[in-house]
Design a protein around this motif. Structure first.
Motif, short mmCIF file in Angstrom:
data_model
loop_
_atom_site.label_atom_id
_atom_site.label_comp_id
_atom_site.label_asym_id
_atom_site.label_seq_id
_atom_site.Cartn_x
_atom_site.Cartn_y
_atom_site.Cartn_z
N ILE A 168 0.84 -1.35 0.04
CA ILE A 168 0.14 -0.20 -0.05
C ILE A 168 0.88 1.28 -0.09
O ILE A 168 1.92 1.35 0.35
N PHE A 169 0.30 2.42 -0.32
CA PHE A 169 0.89 3.55 -0.39
C PHE A 169 0.29 4.48 0.65
O PHE A 169 -0.89 4.62 0.72
N THR A 170 1.03 5.17 1.34
CA THR A 170 0.65 6.31 2.45
C THR A 170 1.08 7.37 2.13
O THR A 170 2.34 7.51 1.67
N SER A 171 0.49 8.64 2.60
CA SER A 171 1.21 9.93 2.40
C SER A 171 0.99 10.66 3.93
O SER A 171 0.14 10.16 4.68
N GLY A 203 -0.30 12.28 6.91
CA GLY A 203 -1.70 12.51 7.22
C GLY A 203 -2.48 11.42 7.25
O GLY A 203 -3.85 11.32 7.87
N GLU A 204 -2.03 10.27 6.56
CA GLU A 204 -2.99 9.08 6.42
C GLU A 204 -2.65 8.17 7.46
O GLU A 204 -1.60 8.28 7.74
N ASP A 205 -3.87 7.18 7.76
CA ASP A 205 -3.30 6.10 8.79
C ASP A 205 -2.76 5.13 8.03
O ASP A 205 -3.29 4.48 6.95
N ALA A 206 -1.33 4.95 8.54
CA ALA A 206 -0.66 3.53 7.74
C ALA A 206 -1.05 2.31 8.14
O ALA A 206 -0.78 1.40 7.48
N ASP A 207 -1.99 2.13 9.01
CA ASP A 207 -2.37 0.97 9.51
C ASP A 207 -3.84 0.51 8.78
O ASP A 207 -4.74 -0.46 9.25
N LYS A 208 -4.39 1.34 7.85
CA LYS A 208 -5.65 0.89 7.28
C LYS A 208 -5.59 0.88 5.73
O LYS A 208 -4.54 1.54 5.15
N TYR A 209 -6.29 -0.02 5.31
CA TYR A 209 -6.25 -0.32 3.59
C TYR A 209 -7.77 -0.28 3.25
O TYR A 209 -8.70 -0.91 3.76
#
Length: 215
Positions: A185-188, A190-196
């Motif tokens: 997954i890609f995160t930026s 401000g995003e929750d890194a533990d959610k997809y």
């Protein structure tokens, strides 16, 4: 598990989280920034000239308020030619202008990086309207450390809107559900890194927008 990789591009932090399941696919759009549109979309324009968007991000108002730009080309569905569209995405916190990845749509359907926003005849608005936890937890890895990812099914709304008038030509609502873990997954920031989130992908609505963009 494979070791995670991190990078910084255009001021946005990205993270690849490698898991054990097969790829589930990603949408591959690239945003034009989720910040506010430029001043009224027509800064510096003469008062007697029809208003046109200065940047693609200005076209967010077509999705949010149904407010078009009088200076844009008129959409004539009777013309059997490609009617260029701008893609706008929303996950619930504002809208972002995007460019589909190569192969997602035939060339010319959506504005590319080198195209001017004043070429748009249509705006395709794709928004997540709801997210529901699946209850599934995926064991993944980030920076060499274990990380548990919670997955979510989503509901979405797809609209095709005239860029000049703000008139809605098409609307469709749907759901995207999956019980598979993502491969990465890609995160930026401000995003929750533990959610997809299982999001709608171009292949899911390509046939739906074709009658309007390429009749």
């Amino acid at each position: 598990m494979q070791r995670a990789r991190m990078w910084v591009t255009a001021g946005v932090l990205g993270m690849v989280l490698c898991g054990c399941s097969s790829p589930s696919g990603t949408s591959g759009t690239s945003g034009g920034g989720s910040g506010g549109s430029s001043a009224a979309g027509a800064a510096g324009a003469a008062e007697d000239e029809p208003e046109v968007p200065v940047t693609t991000q200005d076209l967010e108002r077509v999705c949010t308020d149904g407010l078009g730009f009088a200076g844009l080309p008129a959409y004539d569905p009777k013309k059997k030619t490609v009617h260029p569209a701008q893609l706008m995405n929303s996950t619930g916190d504002g809208w972002t202008s995007g460019v589909p990845a190569d192969g997602d749509f035939p060339k010319g359907w959506f504005l590319d990086y080198g195209d001017k926003p004043a070429q748009a005849e249509l705006v395709v608005c794709v928004e997540r309207t709801k997210a529901t936890a699946t209850g599934k937890v995926c064991d993944m890895e980030a920076d060499g450390k274990p990380l548990k990812i919670r997955t979510y099914n989503t509901a979405y709304r797809l609209r095709v809107v005239e860029a000049r008038t703000g008139k809605e030509r098409y609307e469709h609502t749907g759901k995207v559900e999956s019980d598979e873990c993502p491969y990465y997954i890609f995160t930026s920031e401000g995003e929750d890194a533990d959610k997809y989130y299982n999001e709608v992908e171009p292949k899911d609505y390509r046939k739906r927008v074709k009658p309007f963009i390429a009749p």
